[in-house]
Design a protein around this motif. Sequence first.
Motif, short mmCIF file in Angstrom:
data_model
loop_
_atom_site.label_atom_id
_atom_site.label_comp_id
_atom_site.label_asym_id
_atom_site.label_seq_id
_atom_site.Cartn_x
_atom_site.Cartn_y
_atom_site.Cartn_z
N ASN A 1 0.83 -1.21 0.00
CA ASN A 1 0.00 0.00 0.00
C ASN A 1 0.87 1.26 0.00
N ASN A 2 1.93 1.24 0.80
CA ASN A 2 2.80 2.42 0.88
C ASN A 2 3.45 2.72 -0.47
N ILE A 3 3.87 1.67 -1.18
CA ILE A 3 4.45 1.87 -2.51
C ILE A 3 3.42 2.47 -3.44
N GLY A 4 2.20 1.94 -3.39
CA GLY A 4 1.14 2.48 -4.24
C GLY A 4 0.88 3.95 -3.98
N ARG B 1 2.37 8.21 -11.31
CA ARG B 1 2.52 6.97 -12.09
C ARG B 1 1.27 6.13 -11.85
N PHE B 2 0.13 6.65 -12.35
CA PHE B 2 -1.18 6.12 -11.98
C PHE B 2 -1.43 4.69 -12.45
N PRO B 3 -1.13 4.32 -13.70
CA PRO B 3 -1.39 2.93 -14.10
C PRO B 3 -0.62 1.92 -13.26
N GLU B 4 0.64 2.21 -12.97
CA GLU B 4 1.45 1.32 -12.14
C GLU B 4 0.88 1.23 -10.73
#
Length: 229
Positions: free
Chosen positions: A124-127, A135-138
């Motif tokens: 979650n933190n990475i997201g 970097r929305f798609p990623e």
Amino acid sequence: LKWTKCFDCGQNFHGAVFHALAWAMWKTYLGRPEADPYRALSMGVLGGTLRNSRRLEEALPVLEAYLAITQRYGLEATGAQTNLANCLGDLGRHDEALVLEREIFARRVATLGASHQKAILSGNNIGHILIKLRRFPEAKTLLWEQLARSRKALGTQHENSLTLGETYSESSTDNPDAESDELRVAETIMQDVVKTRRRVYGPTHPGTRHSEAQLSLVREQLSACENPA
């Protein structure tokens, strides 16, 4: 635990109460040797509450010192890395935060397994950082995988599942190019999050209010998307 969690209801302290307890904890253990784990932990708690109070420039050196001590004396350092990464992100230093969080995520998956709550929280933190880096798609792909994993392993009412639902919705509301179908998915997720938070934590809890605000934002943007001026 007495410094961070209520014995009666089991919920974590927050706000001014937690801030005062963090200072009391630090003063209690300050006189112990530098290598004492409780002294190190109290430094981490203090840095965390300074960050939560948005006193970021004060929190950063405390959290850097906390990480240095855990590494110097062989103490568990993952929590210290996470707190520092969060503070760096709050200060807008997202690339530095992402490096730390990827290290934490890889270590937790390797040692605890991908379905462990700490590994899921790291995902979650990475997201969240990827969203800040636009970097929305990623971010959306990672968060959807983590949300599904959290719901299966921990349950739909677990705090990690609720937090991931919020972060996933932010991958749409923060994206100016998000389409209506993405926002409708975000709305469905946030409706469930708000309903659960109201039941578990009550309507006045900061987490509940944050989720309600995010749901309102999703609905506002969905309406604008479906009814352009």
